[in-house]
Design a protein around this motif. Structure first.
Motif, short mmCIF file in Angstrom:
data_model
loop_
_atom_site.label_atom_id
_atom_site.label_comp_id
_atom_site.label_asym_id
_atom_site.label_seq_id
_atom_site.Cartn_x
_atom_site.Cartn_y
_atom_site.Cartn_z
N ASP A 183 0.85 -1.18 0.00
CA ASP A 183 0.00 0.00 0.00
C ASP A 183 0.89 1.24 0.00
OD1 ASP A 183 1.05 -0.22 2.50
OD2 ASP A 183 -0.80 0.16 3.59
N GLY A 184 0.27 2.40 -0.01
CA GLY A 184 1.04 3.65 0.06
C GLY A 184 1.67 4.09 -1.24
N ILE A 185 1.30 3.45 -2.38
CA ILE A 185 1.82 3.88 -3.67
C ILE A 185 1.02 5.09 -4.14
CG2 ILE A 185 2.23 3.19 -6.06
CD1 ILE A 185 2.35 0.30 -5.12
N LEU A 186 1.72 6.18 -4.44
CA LEU A 186 1.06 7.44 -4.78
C LEU A 186 1.47 7.89 -6.18
CD1 LEU A 186 -0.74 9.63 -3.16
CD2 LEU A 186 1.35 10.98 -3.21
N PHE A 187 0.48 8.00 -7.07
CA PHE A 187 0.70 8.49 -8.43
C PHE A 187 0.42 9.99 -8.47
CE2 PHE A 187 -0.33 4.04 -8.83
CZ PHE A 187 0.52 3.58 -9.83
N ASP A 188 1.20 10.72 -9.28
CA ASP A 188 1.00 12.16 -9.34
C ASP A 188 1.56 12.72 -10.66
OD1 ASP A 188 0.16 14.63 -8.53
OD2 ASP A 188 1.69 14.92 -6.99
N ASN A 189 1.05 13.89 -11.04
CA ASN A 189 1.57 14.68 -12.16
C ASN A 189 1.78 13.84 -13.42
OD1 ASN A 189 1.69 17.23 -10.76
ND2 ASN A 189 3.42 16.38 -9.63
N ILE A 190 0.68 13.26 -13.89
CA ILE A 190 0.71 12.44 -15.10
C ILE A 190 0.64 13.36 -16.31
CG2 ILE A 190 -0.48 10.64 -16.40
CD1 ILE A 190 -1.47 9.53 -13.73
N LEU A 191 1.58 13.16 -17.24
CA LEU A 191 1.72 14.09 -18.36
C LEU A 191 1.88 13.33 -19.68
CD1 LEU A 191 2.43 17.03 -19.51
CD2 LEU A 191 4.82 16.37 -19.07
N ILE A 192 1.21 13.83 -20.70
CA ILE A 192 1.50 13.46 -22.09
C ILE A 192 1.75 14.76 -22.83
CG2 ILE A 192 0.69 12.33 -24.19
CD1 ILE A 192 -1.18 10.65 -22.53
N ALA A 193 2.91 14.87 -23.46
CA ALA A 193 3.28 16.12 -24.13
C ALA A 193 3.92 15.81 -25.48
CB ALA A 193 4.20 16.95 -23.26
N LYS A 194 4.08 16.86 -26.26
CA LYS A 194 4.70 16.75 -27.58
C LYS A 194 6.07 17.41 -27.63
CE LYS A 194 0.22 16.79 -29.99
NZ LYS A 194 -0.61 17.48 -31.02
N ASP A 195 6.55 17.83 -26.47
CA ASP A 195 7.82 18.55 -26.41
C ASP A 195 8.56 18.15 -25.14
OD1 ASP A 195 9.91 20.41 -26.18
OD2 ASP A 195 8.74 22.00 -27.14
N GLU A 196 9.85 17.81 -25.27
CA GLU A 196 10.65 17.42 -24.11
C GLU A 196 10.77 18.55 -23.09
OE1 GLU A 196 14.40 15.38 -25.00
OE2 GLU A 196 13.74 15.29 -27.10
N LYS A 197 10.80 19.79 -23.58
CA LYS A 197 10.96 20.93 -22.68
C LYS A 197 9.78 21.07 -21.74
CE LYS A 197 13.98 23.56 -25.79
NZ LYS A 197 14.14 24.82 -26.56
N VAL A 198 8.59 20.72 -22.24
CA VAL A 198 7.41 20.78 -21.38
C VAL A 198 7.57 19.80 -20.22
CG1 VAL A 198 4.92 20.34 -21.26
CG2 VAL A 198 5.89 21.49 -23.26
N ALA A 199 8.02 18.59 -20.54
CA ALA A 199 8.23 17.59 -19.49
C ALA A 199 9.30 18.04 -18.51
CB ALA A 199 8.61 16.26 -20.12
N GLU A 200 10.35 18.66 -19.03
CA GLU A 200 11.42 19.14 -18.14
C GLU A 200 10.90 20.22 -17.20
OE1 GLU A 200 15.92 21.08 -18.41
OE2 GLU A 200 14.78 20.67 -20.24
N THR A 201 10.05 21.08 -17.72
CA THR A 201 9.48 22.14 -16.89
C THR A 201 8.66 21.54 -15.76
OG1 THR A 201 9.38 23.68 -18.76
CG2 THR A 201 7.92 24.13 -16.88
N TYR A 202 7.87 20.53 -16.06
CA TYR A 202 7.09 19.88 -15.01
C TYR A 202 8.00 19.24 -13.97
CZ TYR A 202 2.46 20.38 -17.09
OH TYR A 202 1.29 20.89 -17.55
N ARG A 203 9.06 18.59 -14.42
CA ARG A 203 9.97 17.96 -13.46
C ARG A 203 10.56 18.99 -12.51
NH1 ARG A 203 11.80 15.10 -18.10
NH2 ARG A 203 13.71 16.36 -18.22
N GLN A 204 10.96 20.12 -13.05
CA GLN A 204 11.61 21.13 -12.23
C GLN A 204 10.64 21.83 -11.28
OE1 GLN A 204 14.89 21.64 -12.00
NE2 GLN A 204 15.16 19.94 -13.44
#
Length: 431
Positions: A377-398
């Motif tokens: 138990d205790g598995i927590l999913f968060d900030n699920i993203l599908i994008a068309k640009d790597e920079k968008v994903a990097e922004t979310y990570r940061q």
């Protein structure tokens, strides 16, 4: 008047840009789920009877940030989030990314996502289960010998019509801690796929390479002929016994491997008349012992104390030694087989399921599904993203993952240092 209107337009534009930055609403973001609000109405829980696990909207431990929580152990879980419209994976770069935290650790369970095909493929959100057709499966899985970040592409063979799971070879391992981690898969138009863990590239592969995926996306041009049979006279023995060899006359197959050492002498002081074990003189018969029911009581045996100082007790026997005349069972020596033809294998024929491909024929994805069985138990999913640009994903990570991770890392470090200090103090007190 015109200046005031222009100023108003400028303020509106500024507010719009600020809103875009706040919610990451841009044409490069296909889907983003922060779980800041309860998931009811946006995510559909599978009504399949096997999936009894209860999903909860809960805070990540130590943060005000919410996520989707696996709340019970030893359960199957199923839940689906539909995209506004199917995403064509054949057009440009596609980035799949999400965070997951194993707040209680992970001994046995999965935390991967399935990127599902449109419902025309034969599934419904309410009936979502392990058989629901997906295009890509991605994310961590750990149990027993399994410890990997899956990347599986389910691809249709245009010749056979069969959908085949193609697994990434040598995938990254799952971080073994209780911190938040972010997993990223980047699919490029040149068939490259990159797997990142916490923003660090852990694996780069080519989707069409047989060295990177098992089985290979493009089948072999030829296959062994299933109708071909090995000839009856085909000899695969490289060596054979020499038919002309004869056992030597002096070869004694009956000679034992070991014989008594006739040169051995009994050590001085050997106690022939003393047994190796004697009755325990301190043992007494239990008061509740009944000779009729329990039998005649006998004292337990102990090592004979007289034997401790002597080289040995009891009957002395000569030790055994290797028999120099021993040769064992005679057999003919091996020679090269003149009839040897090598290891037989069926002839190759053209593969009827072979096809050529410049790019994977991706099926579109129309939903995200989490379908897992876990002992944790205790598995927590968060900030699920599908994008068309790597920079968008990097922004979310940061902006969403990195601040949480840094706090958790510092807390973990402080706890480890405190535990180390406590262990050191305890050791000092014992000494």
């Amino acid at each position: 008047m015109r200046e005031r209107q222009l100023f108003s337009v400028f303020l509106l534009l500024l507010a719009f840009v600020s809103f875009q930055k706040l919610c990451y609403c841009d044409d490069q973001t296909v889907l983003y789920e922060s779980f800041d609000e309860p998931f009811d109405g946006r995510w559909i829980v599978s009504k399949n009877g096997e999936y009894e696990g209860v999903w909860k909207h809960a805070k990540s431990e130590g943060h005000d940030d919410y996520g989707l929580l696996v709340s019970e152990k030893a359960r199957k879980y199923g839940i689906v989030k539909e995209l506004d419209e199917p995403l064509n994976l054949k057009e440009g770069t596609v980035v799949l990314q999400y965070e997951v935290r194993f707040q209680e650790g992970l001994e046995c369970g999965g935390a991967y996502l399935k990127y599902l095909r449109p419902q025309e493929a034969g599934w419904t959100p309410q009936g979502f289960d392990s058989e629901s057709p997906y295009s890509i499966m991605f994310g961590p899985d750990k149990c027993g010998a399994t410890n990997k970040v899956h990347f599986i592409l389910k691809h249709k063979n245009p010749k056979s019509g069969e959908y085949v799971e193609h697994h990434l070879k040598f995938p990254p391992s799952v971080p073994y801690d209780k911190l938040s981690h972010v997993y990223t898969a980047i699919l490029k138009p040149d068939n490259e796929v990159r797997i990142l863990v916490d923003g660090e590239e852990k694996k780069k592969a080519n989707l069409l390479s047989g060295e990177d995926f098992e089985p290979a996306l493009i089948p072999a041009k030829t296959i062994p002929d299933p109708e071909d049979k090995k000839p009856e006279d085909w000899d695969e023995r490289a060596k054979i016994p020499d038919p002309n060899a004869v056992k030597p006359d002096d070869w004694d197959e009956d000679a034992p491997m070991e014989i008594e050492d006739e040169e051995a002498e009994k050590p001085e002081g050997w106690l022939d008349d003393e047994p190796e074990e004697v009755d325990d003189p301190e043992a007494t018969k239990p008061e509740d012992w009944d000779d009729e029911e329990d039998g005649m009581w006998e004292a337990p045996k102990i090592d004979n104390p007289k034997c401790e100082a002597a080289p040995g007790c009891g009957e002395w026997k000569r030790p055994m030694k290797r028999n120099p005349a021993y040769k064992g069972k005679w057999s003919s020596p091996l020679i090269d087989n003149p009839a040897y033809k090598g290891i037989w294998k069926p002839r190759d024929i053209p593969n009827p399921d072979y096809f050529e491909l410049d790019r994977p024929d991706y099926e579109p994805i129309a939903a995200i599904g989490i379908e897992i069985w876990t002992m944790q138990d205790g598995i927590l999913f968060d900030n699920i993203l599908i994008a068309k640009d790597e920079k968008v994903a990097e922004t979310y990570r940061q902006t969403t993952w990195k601040p949480k991770f840094d706090v958790e890392k510092e807390k973990q470090k402080a706890e480890e240092e405190a535990a180390g200090s406590a262990d050191g103090l305890k050791s000092y007190q014992v000494n």
